[in-house]
Design an enzyme around this catalytic site. Structure first.
Site, PDB file in Angstrom:
ATOM      1  N   TRP A 155       0.798  -1.222   0.000  1.00 17.67           N
ATOM      2  CA  TRP A 155       0.000   0.000   0.000  1.00 17.67           C
ATOM      3  C   TRP A 155       0.834   1.277   0.000  1.00 17.67           C
ATOM      4  O   TRP A 155       0.317   2.353  -0.297  1.00 17.67           O
ATOM      5  CB  TRP A 155      -0.911   0.032   1.239  1.00 17.67           C
ATOM      6  CG  TRP A 155      -0.179  -0.232   2.525  1.00 17.67           C
ATOM      7  CD1 TRP A 155      -0.072  -1.427   3.180  1.00 17.67           C
ATOM      8  CD2 TRP A 155       0.584   0.698   3.301  1.00 17.67           C
ATOM      9  NE1 TRP A 155       0.710  -1.304   4.303  1.00 17.67           N
ATOM     10  CE2 TRP A 155       1.122   0.001   4.414  1.00 17.67           C
ATOM     11  CE3 TRP A 155       0.865   2.057   3.175  1.00 17.67           C
ATOM     12  CZ2 TRP A 155       1.929   0.617   5.365  1.00 17.67           C
ATOM     13  CZ3 TRP A 155       1.665   2.675   4.133  1.00 17.67           C
ATOM     14  CH2 TRP A 155       2.181   1.960   5.211  1.00 17.67           C
ATOM     15  N   LYS A 179      -2.142  -8.828  -7.261  1.00 20.12           N
ATOM     16  CA  LYS A 179      -3.006  -8.590  -6.116  1.00 20.12           C
ATOM     17  C   LYS A 179      -2.508  -7.323  -5.424  1.00 20.12           C
ATOM     18  O   LYS A 179      -1.491  -7.324  -4.734  1.00 20.12           O
ATOM     19  CB  LYS A 179      -2.955  -9.740  -5.123  1.00 20.12           C
ATOM     20  CG  LYS A 179      -4.030  -9.605  -4.010  1.00 20.12           C
ATOM     21  CD  LYS A 179      -3.622 -10.229  -2.699  1.00 20.12           C
ATOM     22  CE  LYS A 179      -2.862  -9.274  -1.831  1.00 20.12           C
ATOM     23  NZ  LYS A 179      -3.651  -8.104  -1.347  1.00 20.12           N
ATOM     24  N   PRO A 180      -3.214  -6.208  -5.605  1.00 22.82           N
ATOM     25  CA  PRO A 180      -2.820  -4.997  -4.891  1.00 22.82           C
ATOM     26  C   PRO A 180      -3.260  -5.075  -3.439  1.00 22.82           C
ATOM     27  O   PRO A 180      -4.133  -5.875  -3.084  1.00 22.82           O
ATOM     28  CB  PRO A 180      -3.572  -3.896  -5.631  1.00 22.82           C
ATOM     29  CG  PRO A 180      -4.817  -4.569  -6.137  1.00 22.82           C
ATOM     30  CD  PRO A 180      -4.400  -5.990  -6.456  1.00 22.82           C
ATOM     31  N   ASP A 181      -2.656  -4.260  -2.580  1.00 20.87           N
ATOM     32  CA  ASP A 181      -3.090  -4.215  -1.201  1.00 20.87           C
ATOM     33  C   ASP A 181      -4.562  -3.795  -1.143  1.00 20.87           C
ATOM     34  O   ASP A 181      -5.034  -2.969  -1.937  1.00 20.87           O
ATOM     35  CB  ASP A 181      -2.229  -3.216  -0.414  1.00 20.87           C
ATOM     36  CG  ASP A 181      -2.526  -3.261   1.069  1.00 20.87           C
ATOM     37  OD1 ASP A 181      -1.898  -4.054   1.778  1.00 20.87           O
ATOM     38  OD2 ASP A 181      -3.418  -2.504   1.511  1.00 20.87           O
ATOM     39  N   SER A 231       6.746  -7.086   4.111  1.00 23.94           N
ATOM     40  CA  SER A 231       7.537  -7.344   5.308  1.00 23.94           C
ATOM     41  C   SER A 231       8.433  -8.559   5.136  1.00 23.94           C
ATOM     42  O   SER A 231       8.147  -9.472   4.349  1.00 23.94           O
ATOM     43  CB  SER A 231       6.619  -7.562   6.513  1.00 23.94           C
ATOM     44  OG  SER A 231       5.976  -8.821   6.425  1.00 23.94           O
ATOM     45  N   GLU A 252      11.363  -7.537  -2.368  1.00 24.14           N
ATOM     46  CA  GLU A 252      11.966  -6.431  -1.627  1.00 24.14           C
ATOM     47  C   GLU A 252      11.243  -6.367  -0.296  1.00 24.14           C
ATOM     48  O   GLU A 252      10.013  -6.215  -0.238  1.00 24.14           O
ATOM     49  CB  GLU A 252      11.834  -5.101  -2.361  1.00 24.14           C
ATOM     50  CG  GLU A 252      12.540  -3.982  -1.614  1.00 24.14           C
ATOM     51  CD  GLU A 252      12.084  -2.600  -1.999  1.00 24.14           C
ATOM     52  OE1 GLU A 252      11.827  -1.786  -1.088  1.00 24.14           O
ATOM     53  OE2 GLU A 252      11.968  -2.325  -3.207  1.00 24.14           O
ATOM     54  N   CYS A 286      10.199   1.424   2.471  1.00 22.09           N
ATOM     55  CA  CYS A 286      11.151   0.374   2.850  1.00 22.09           C
ATOM     56  C   CYS A 286      12.581   0.885   2.903  1.00 22.09           C
ATOM     57  O   CYS A 286      13.391   0.380   3.676  1.00 22.09           O
ATOM     58  CB  CYS A 286      11.070  -0.792   1.864  1.00 22.09           C
ATOM     59  SG  CYS A 286       9.496  -1.681   1.871  1.00 22.09           S
ATOM     60  N   GLU A 384      11.936  -2.365  12.654  1.00 24.04           N
ATOM     61  CA  GLU A 384      11.495  -1.374  11.676  1.00 24.04           C
ATOM     62  C   GLU A 384      10.198  -0.723  12.144  1.00 24.04           C
ATOM     63  O   GLU A 384       9.224  -1.408  12.465  1.00 24.04           O
ATOM     64  CB  GLU A 384      11.277  -2.047  10.321  1.00 24.04           C
ATOM     65  CG  GLU A 384      10.873  -1.093   9.218  1.00 24.04           C
ATOM     66  CD  GLU A 384      10.635  -1.793   7.889  1.00 24.04           C
ATOM     67  OE1 GLU A 384      10.811  -1.152   6.840  1.00 24.04           O
ATOM     68  OE2 GLU A 384      10.271  -2.992   7.900  1.00 24.04           O
TER      69      GLU A 384
END
Length: 515
Positions: A155, A179-181, A231, A252, A286, A384
């Protein structure tokens, strides 16, 4: 500037790869927390049907030349530029980011598409390599597409990460199912619309919105290669699942990215660079910086000036370029940042700037926050945050800064501001990170689309951008032709004699160029 209209959402929703009437879920405007649209929620069956259609369409797409495929992506790049305002609106609406960072996404999508449309055909060109026996062995290498590539996008950068990987996969001859968020589906659908306008058959880029536990799992179970951004924990799970099927996987993942600031640096440049490095996209990046190591001789002055700079930043929910930082994307993000700040302060950390929710601006706003005196038992020391929170650590030497910067399981990005470029280059080479930026936080390396980008350690697998980012979506094939001399001997020479000569012949090859 208004948020996107209801008619815009209706038009885009019709592009989702869903065949039947499905329940819908609300999509919120991040600035206000109010529902601005709904989106249908796909099932695993929807995903499987999209993959089946993609697999059929991919055969004809792969039969086109790389140059023909690249022409479609070049047209798409132009359309992205033309639709920049509309795309920035939807990116701001779904994520709450400041418009400057929505523009950053639009530019990145167009630039990456342009790069691969220009360079991709050359990367994919069939070429000859040195054969086993010079003159007698002819070897050529060609690239076949994987088939159907599954993309699971997050997202935080819903334009860039929906399409920047996909354009490489498409030019390589693959179909893509994405598949998008669930919080940002319309950014992916907006780009799908432009791809279709550019001439891409609709089945070749299918957007299937739905939960990761359903649609995401179906992608890993049915596609031929998986590209994931998210993540480290989720990435490890998906990698294991892809491994069981023996399909390719690239990711990533997370980062706890360091910046090093040395004595002799231009402090004004370091301060403004650090602010951008830490608080771009409200720190939900990120590759953003969450740890700053400053040589002790300048630590007090840097901390004071940096804190003042951060305090003076403008927070706003405006759909224009007046804000330095927008809101966070969701209540969950706000809760995480608040928990990290409360934990650190409760254990002795000191707040130099920020540290508070800003409900007066909107439900998901949180001030850009700078901490000092952060120690190892505090959550934000090693975990993080993925939000507008950074900690400053004075160090006695550059060697100490490098050692502490590398003291992490992560290895995604790093930044160096030093007294000279030469010193910065030497520091950069000692850092355990996939990308290192000098005099910049992240954009120099990310924007260098010809260079590979990705993480070491638990920050990722594989690379995006450059040749690596394209060829990972292919299966290299070697075709070798043996001529004149057979491996079982030479006509007219007894095999026993040939076999005795073979070691001498092979040894002599070392004198040839390239051997």
């Amino acid at each position: 500037m208004p948020k996107p209209s209801p008619a815009y959402f209706t038009r885009l929703a019709a592009l989702a790869a869903i065949d039947e009437q499905r329940p819908t879920k609300p999509v919120l405007e991040a600035f206000s927390g109010a529902e601005m649209a709904t989106v249908p929620v796909a099932t695993a069956d929807d995903l499987e049907r999209a993959v089946a259609r993609a697999r059929t369409a991919q055969v004809d797409w792969a039969a086109r030349t790389p140059a023909q495929r690249a022409k479609v992506i070049a047209t798409f790049s132009d359309l992205v530029h033309d639709a920049a305002d509309e795309l920035m609106d939807i990116a701001q609406a779904e994520t709450g980011k400041a418009r400057i960072y929505a523009q950053e996404e639009v530019i990145d999508v167009a630039m990456t598409a342009r790069y691969y449309s220009q360079q991709g055909p050359g990367m994919l060109a069939e070429h000859t390599v040195q054969g086993m026996l010079p003159g007698a062995t002819h070897a050529r290498v060609r690239y076949q597409p994987k088939g159907v590539v599954g993309v699971i996008s997050p997202w935080n950068y819903p334009l860039t990460l929906a399409v920047s990987d996909a354009v490489a996969a498409l030019i390589a001859g693959n179909a893509v199912v994405i598949k998008p968020d669930s919080n940002t589906p319309y950014c992916a659908l907006a780009l799908a619309e432009l791809l279709y306008k550019a001439g891409l058959p609709r089945e070749l880029f299918a957007v299937v919105p739905g939960p990761g536990s359903v649609v995401g799992q179906a992608i890993v179970a049915t596609t031929d290669y998986v590209m994931f951004t998210g993540s480290s924990t989720t990435g490890a799970t998906l990698a294991a699942q892809a491994g069981k099927r023996l399909i390719g996987f690239s990711a990533e993942l997370g980062g706890k990215n360091p910046m090093i600031v040395t004595d002799g640096v231009n402090i004004d440049d370091a301060v403004s660079g650090a602010a951008r490095a830490c608080f771009s996209n409200s720190g939900q990046l990120c590759i953003s910086i969450e740890r700053i190591y400053v040589e002790r001789s300048i630590a007090d002055e840097f901390s004071r000036r940096f804190a003042q700079h951060v305090t003076d930043m403008t927070l706003s929910s405006s759909y224009d370029f007046t804000a330095d930082m927008g809101s966070l994307a969701s209540a969950q993000q706000v809760e995480t940042v608040q928990a990290h700040v409360d934990d650190a302060v409760g254990k002795g950390a000191k707040v130099l700037a920020g540290g508070r929710k800003r409900a007066d601006l909107g439900p998901f706003f949180f001030e850009p926050t700078v901490l000092t005196d952060v120690t190892g038992e505090m959550t934000c020391f090693g975990d993080e945050t993925f939000g507008p929170l950074v900690s400053i650590y004075p160090v006695d030497t550059v060697d100490e800064a490098i050692e502490r910067a590398n003291d992490t399981e992560y290895g995604l990005n790093a930044s160096v501001f030093a007294g000279s470029t030469g010193q910065a280059q030497k520091i950069a080479e000692r850092l355990h990170a996939g990308t290192v930026n000098i005099n910049e936080g992240y954009a120099a390396a990310w924007g260098s689309t010809a260079a590979p980008m990705g993480g070491m350690g638990i920050s990722g697998v594989g690379r995006r951008h450059g040749t690596d980012g394209l060829l990972k979506y292919t299966e290299p094939q070697t075709i070798a032709t043996q001529r004149v001399v057979g491996l079982d001997g030479i006509k007219g020479i007894p095999q026993s004699v040939y076999l005795k000569l073979t070691p001498t012949i092979i040894k002599s090859l070392k004198y040839l160029p390239g051997r």
